[in-house]
Write a protein that holds these residues in place. Structure first.
Motif, PDB file in Angstrom:
ATOM      1  N   ASP A  19      47.845  23.563  31.979  1.00 21.70           N
ATOM      2  CA  ASP A  19      46.892  22.611  32.554  1.00 21.70           C
ATOM      3  C   ASP A  19      47.460  22.187  33.900  1.00 21.70           C
ATOM      4  OD1 ASP A  19      45.482  20.340  33.375  1.00 21.70           O
ATOM      5  OD2 ASP A  19      44.953  19.804  31.321  1.00 21.70           O
ATOM      6  N   MET A  62      37.506  19.281  30.020  1.00 18.83           N
ATOM      7  CA  MET A  62      37.636  19.425  28.565  1.00 18.83           C
ATOM      8  C   MET A  62      36.878  20.646  28.055  1.00 18.83           C
ATOM      9  SD  MET A  62      39.899  17.543  27.353  1.00 18.83           S
ATOM     10  CE  MET A  62      39.648  18.222  25.721  1.00 18.83           C
ATOM     11  N   THR A 102      37.330  17.947  38.224  1.00 15.91           N
ATOM     12  CA  THR A 102      36.896  16.567  38.459  1.00 15.91           C
ATOM     13  C   THR A 102      37.906  15.832  39.352  1.00 15.91           C
ATOM     14  OG1 THR A 102      36.174  16.651  36.144  1.00 15.91           O
ATOM     15  CG2 THR A 102      36.180  14.485  37.206  1.00 15.91           C
ATOM     16  N   SER A 108      40.998  20.460  35.280  1.00 17.11           N
ATOM     17  CA  SER A 108      39.851  19.586  35.453  1.00 17.11           C
ATOM     18  C   SER A 108      39.578  19.534  36.951  1.00 17.11           C
ATOM     19  CB  SER A 108      40.160  18.183  34.917  1.00 17.11           C
ATOM     20  OG  SER A 108      39.165  17.287  35.386  1.00 17.11           O
TER      21      SER A 108
HETATM   22  C1  LIG Z   1      45.436  16.740  32.824  1.00 19.63           C
HETATM   23  C2  LIG Z   1      43.994  16.687  32.438  1.00 19.63           C
HETATM   24  N1  LIG Z   1      43.430  17.742  31.878  1.00 19.63           N
HETATM   25  C3  LIG Z   1      42.123  17.745  31.514  1.00 19.63           C
HETATM   26  C4  LIG Z   1      41.332  16.627  31.709  1.00 19.63           C
HETATM   27  C5  LIG Z   1      39.896  16.650  31.274  1.00 19.63           C
HETATM   28  O1  LIG Z   1      39.056  16.754  32.382  1.00 19.63           O
HETATM   29  P1  LIG Z   1      37.539  16.266  32.428  1.00 19.63           P
HETATM   30  O2  LIG Z   1      37.553  14.774  32.409  1.00 19.63           O
HETATM   31  O3  LIG Z   1      37.010  16.874  33.678  1.00 19.63           O
HETATM   32  O4  LIG Z   1      36.866  16.805  31.205  1.00 19.63           O
HETATM   33  C6  LIG Z   1      41.877  15.506  32.304  1.00 19.63           C
HETATM   34  C7  LIG Z   1      41.040  14.294  32.528  1.00 19.63           C
HETATM   35  O5  LIG Z   1      41.535  13.244  32.850  1.00 19.63           O
HETATM   36  C8  LIG Z   1      43.238  15.526  32.680  1.00 19.63           C
HETATM   37  O6  LIG Z   1      43.833  14.462  33.243  1.00 19.63           O
END
Ligand SMILES: Cc1ncc(COP(=O)(O)O)c(C=O)c1O
Length: 370
Positions: free
Chosen positions: A171, A77, A195, A193
């Motif tokens: 994204d 995010m 993550t 992300s």
């Molecule tokens: C497609 C997508 N973009 C961005 C994000 C945001 O990532 P983060 O949780 O690392 O902030 C997510 C989180 O689930 C996501 O699924």
């Protein structure tokens, strides 16, 4: 153009040629200030909110993979926000997917709209965002879209957006840079992300933005320094270390995801199953053209909320959890969050690297037990 194939590129990304007796990947550098006196103009490392050698190494790795300069952020995010808030001014219009990650939509319709930016939404499927491009400054794509897994033709939409005078951000979280290369498809920004599947161990929160034109990196770097949405050195180092196995993980995850999707599709308790790798999936044709892997996420719909909750409770190997892309297979009833327009029985299944037969037995066994 890289000189080596993906599996080699991820192992060596950002490592350069290690000196004699040097580690391949130097450990994380923890620093607030760096020793630095005199005129700071042109200095690289002065203070930890401006730059960090561990970021530099990870960013160099991602630049090799993405094909353009890269900046790491504290989360996905933070990366999304960096693009939206540093590129858009009051009076600008941004076009977002109506079915993408819901926090990006909430952020745009809330904070961004309050700062005077106009927000238009249209679905990912069929490239519907093209129809609302007129006068836009930025087109934001998410393909495959999370959680519905619709896909759009990125090259086609990027060309239309550029012709209309808009910049294009993708994204790329669900696919990862090995699944799909947004910059090569014509995007100006590739956002993710980290993550999720890129780092793939479910043990950190991180994000990045790569840019096609190095000039676009300046505003993103200033935003990061001033807002302070910076990545921790430990997370960044873990992410860099995890990159080496990306190709291996994705091959296993995507192979098993296809097996599970086909089994779910054929099960009488499943009303609908979405996976871009399924030949009959509405996204398959476009996905096959622009993706090298179809991703670790499968979506399927059971009769109703209770049926989905019973299935989740009957699982023995798959863990109930949000997020996706990690080595551990996880699942959740997506409607529990309330942010997405999904069927109450819709389940998002993220496929990990466990034994495919164990997963198949668990996923199908839980349907029978439920
Ligand atoms: C497609 C997508 N973009 C961005 C994000 C945001 O990532 P983060 O949780 O690392 O902030 C997510 C989180 O689930 C996501 O699924």
């Amino acid at each position: 153009m890289r000189s080596v194939r993906d599996a080699t590129a991820v192992v060596r990304a950002g490592l350069g040629d290690p000196g004699q007796e040097a580690p391949f990947l130097p450990g994380p550098v923890f620093a607030g200030p760096y020793r630095h006196g005199g005129d700071p103009a042109g200095a690289r490392y002065t203070y930890g909110r401006y730059a960090n050698p561990t970021w530099s190494a990870y960013e160099a790795a991602l630049e090799e993979l993405e094909g353009g300069p890269c900046l790491v952020y504290a989360s996905g995010m933070a990366a999304v926000s960096a693009v939206l808030f540093s590129m858009l001014r009051p009076g600008d219009t941004v076009v977002l997917p109506s079915d993408g990650y819901f926090t990006a939509r909430v952020l745009a319709e809330g904070q961004l709209a309050r700062s005077g930016v106009r927000v238009r939404l249209a679905p990912t499927a069929g490239g519907a965002q093209r129809d609302v491009l007129g006068g836009a400054r930025l087109l934001w794509l998410e393909s495959p879209a999370n959680p519905g897994l619709d896909v759009c033709d990125i090259a086609d939409l990027a060309a239309a957006a550029h012709a209309a005078g808009a910049l294009v951000a993708v994204d790329n979280t669900t696919a990862t840079v090995l699944g799909q290369r947004p910059l090569a498809l014509g995007a100006d920004f590739s956002v993710a992300s980290d993550t999720k599947a890129l780092t793939g161990h479910g043990d950190l929160v991180l994000g990045h933005v790569a840019v096609a034109d190095p000039a676009l990196a300046t505003g993103l770097a200033t935003w990061r320094t001033q807002v302070g949405a910076i990545a921790g050195p430990m997370e960044t180092w873990l992410a860099h270390r995890s990159l080496a196995t990306l190709d291996v993980r994705l091959r296993r995850q995507c192979g098993t995801a296809l097996t599970l999707a086909a089994a779910l599709r054929d099960h009488p308790a499943v009303r609908a199953c979405r996976y871009p790798g399924l030949p009959e999936d509405p996204a398959h044709r476009t996905a096959s053209r622009q993706m090298a892997h179809f991703g670790p996420v499968v979506g399927f719909t059971l009769a109703d909320r209770d049926a989905a909750e019973r299935w989740l409770a009957a699982l023995r190997v798959v863990l109930p959890a949000t997020s996706f892309g990690a080595v551990h297979t996880t699942a959740e009833r997506r409607g529990r969050w309330g942010g997405d327009d999904v069927d109450p029985g819709f389940v998002r299944l993220s496929v990990g690297v466990e034994d495919p037969d164990d997963l198949l037995e668990d996923v199908l066994g839980a349907l029978d037990r439920a």
